[in-house]
Design a protein around this motif. Structure first.
Motif, PDB file in Angstrom:
ATOM      1  N   ALA A 149      -6.011  11.738   1.194  1.00 36.24           N
ATOM      2  CA  ALA A 149      -4.911  11.018  -0.222  1.00 36.24           C
ATOM      3  C   ALA A 149      -5.067  10.207   1.696  1.00 36.24           C
ATOM      4  O   ALA A 149      -4.487   9.302   1.163  1.00 36.24           O
ATOM      5  N   LEU A 150      -5.346   9.857   2.723  1.00 35.32           N
ATOM      6  CA  LEU A 150      -5.388   9.615   4.067  1.00 35.32           C
ATOM      7  C   LEU A 150      -6.288   8.371   3.424  1.00 35.32           C
ATOM      8  O   LEU A 150      -5.932   6.850   3.966  1.00 35.32           O
ATOM      9  N   ALA A 151      -7.778   8.899   3.143  1.00 32.68           N
ATOM     10  CA  ALA A 151      -8.528   7.886   3.014  1.00 32.68           C
ATOM     11  C   ALA A 151      -8.557   6.514   2.035  1.00 32.68           C
ATOM     12  O   ALA A 151      -8.996   5.928   1.875  1.00 32.68           O
ATOM     13  N   THR A 152      -7.221   6.383   0.965  1.00 29.35           N
ATOM     14  CA  THR A 152      -7.027   5.562   0.185  1.00 29.35           C
ATOM     15  C   THR A 152      -6.244   4.553   1.082  1.00 29.35           C
ATOM     16  O   THR A 152      -6.022   3.736   0.147  1.00 29.35           O
ATOM     17  N   MET A 153      -6.143   4.499   1.788  1.00 28.11           N
ATOM     18  CA  MET A 153      -5.295   3.300   3.112  1.00 28.11           C
ATOM     19  C   MET A 153      -5.804   2.795   4.080  1.00 28.11           C
ATOM     20  O   MET A 153      -7.008   3.655   4.577  1.00 28.11           O
ATOM     21  N   PRO A 154      -5.468   1.834   4.420  1.00 27.25           N
ATOM     22  CA  PRO A 154      -6.429   0.769   5.603  1.00 27.25           C
ATOM     23  C   PRO A 154      -6.308   2.078   6.391  1.00 27.25           C
ATOM     24  O   PRO A 154      -5.234   2.727   6.487  1.00 27.25           O
ATOM     25  N   GLN A 188       1.325  -0.767  -0.117  1.00 25.06           N
ATOM     26  CA  GLN A 188      -0.119  -0.423  -0.246  1.00 25.06           C
ATOM     27  C   GLN A 188       0.749   1.592  -0.220  1.00 25.06           C
ATOM     28  O   GLN A 188       1.587   1.281   0.760  1.00 25.06           O
ATOM     29  N   LEU A 189       1.552   1.573  -0.966  1.00 22.29           N
ATOM     30  CA  LEU A 189       1.373   3.129  -1.079  1.00 22.29           C
ATOM     31  C   LEU A 189       0.662   4.361  -1.183  1.00 22.29           C
ATOM     32  O   LEU A 189       0.229   4.129  -1.677  1.00 22.29           O
ATOM     33  N   LEU A 190       1.230   5.479  -0.324  1.00 19.36           N
ATOM     34  CA  LEU A 190      -0.281   6.933  -0.581  1.00 19.36           C
ATOM     35  C   LEU A 190       0.791   7.790  -1.574  1.00 19.36           C
ATOM     36  O   LEU A 190       2.243   7.853  -1.218  1.00 19.36           O
ATOM     37  N   VAL A 191       0.546   7.476  -2.595  1.00 18.63           N
ATOM     38  CA  VAL A 191       0.659   8.693  -3.467  1.00 18.63           C
ATOM     39  C   VAL A 191       0.002   9.944  -4.518  1.00 18.63           C
ATOM     40  O   VAL A 191      -1.271   9.553  -3.647  1.00 18.63           O
ATOM     41  N   PRO A 193      -0.217   9.691  12.771  1.00 18.31           N
ATOM     42  CA  PRO A 193      -0.411  11.348  13.275  1.00 18.31           C
ATOM     43  C   PRO A 193      -0.104  12.391  12.195  1.00 18.31           C
ATOM     44  O   PRO A 193      -0.797  12.866  11.983  1.00 18.31           O
ATOM     45  N   GLU A 194       1.243  11.553  11.480  1.00 22.29           N
ATOM     46  CA  GLU A 194       1.904  12.549  11.066  1.00 22.29           C
ATOM     47  C   GLU A 194       2.117  12.213   9.677  1.00 22.29           C
ATOM     48  O   GLU A 194       1.940  10.872   9.158  1.00 22.29           O
ATOM     49  N   THR A 195       1.749  12.923   8.399  1.00 19.29           N
ATOM     50  CA  THR A 195       2.990  12.661   6.980  1.00 19.29           C
ATOM     51  C   THR A 195       3.605  13.255   6.409  1.00 19.29           C
ATOM     52  O   THR A 195       4.182  15.103   6.825  1.00 19.29           O
TER      53      THR A 195
END
Length: 146
Positions: free
Chosen positions: A126-131, A40-43, A137-139
């Motif tokens: 964007a975080l909604a795409t990640m489980p 799972q990549l956050l893109v 808490p931070e990106t």
């Protein structure tokens, strides 16, 4: 019933080489672990060519969570979501490599990256795409590689 085996000198030699080579790598080294082919990549949906952007420095290691999410672990032990630029993907030939237009990054190896930090509330879409179990808490938003 007893079975006896005889090993020839060449077989023993090969066995000794195999044991010696296996001792050269640490089983705890994350770069030695086989990575799943579907991390799972956050893109980001933003184009980033690596030539400019926020200049905050992240130093640490890319890690994989139990849920197969790629995260960034800082040298202080803090774990962050890491948002890669558009086009980031796992290398189909080597699942431990994240291919970017500006560089290739290897899971488990130390990295120095340029970009910016944000609190979770600033990038909820964007975080909604990640489980949910992967969300930190931070990106860290990656813009450049050092």
């Amino acid at each position: 019933m007893t079975v006896k085996y005889r090993l020839s000198g060449s077989t023993l030699g090969l066995l000794a080489v195999a044991v010696a080579l296996s001792a050269c790598t640490s089983p705890d080294d994350p770069s030695n672990e086989a990575q799943p082919d579907d991390l799972q990549l956050l893109v980001s949906n933003e184009e980033r060519d690596g030539s400019f952007g926020p200049q905050a420095l992240f130093e640490g290691t890319l890690v994989v969570s139990e849920e197969d999410c790629v995260l960034a672990e800082g040298t202080d032990g803090t774990t962050y979501n890491i948002e890669f630029p558009v086009g980031a993907a796992q290398d189909p030939e080597d699942a431990s490599i994240i291919k970017l237009e500006i560089a290739d990054l290897v899971i488990g190896e130390d990295v120095a990256l340029g970009g910016g930090y944000s609190a979770a509330g600033n990038n909820d879409a964007a975080l909604a795409t990640m489980p949910e179990s992967c969300r930190q808490p931070e990106t860290f938003h990656l813009y450049t590689t050092e």
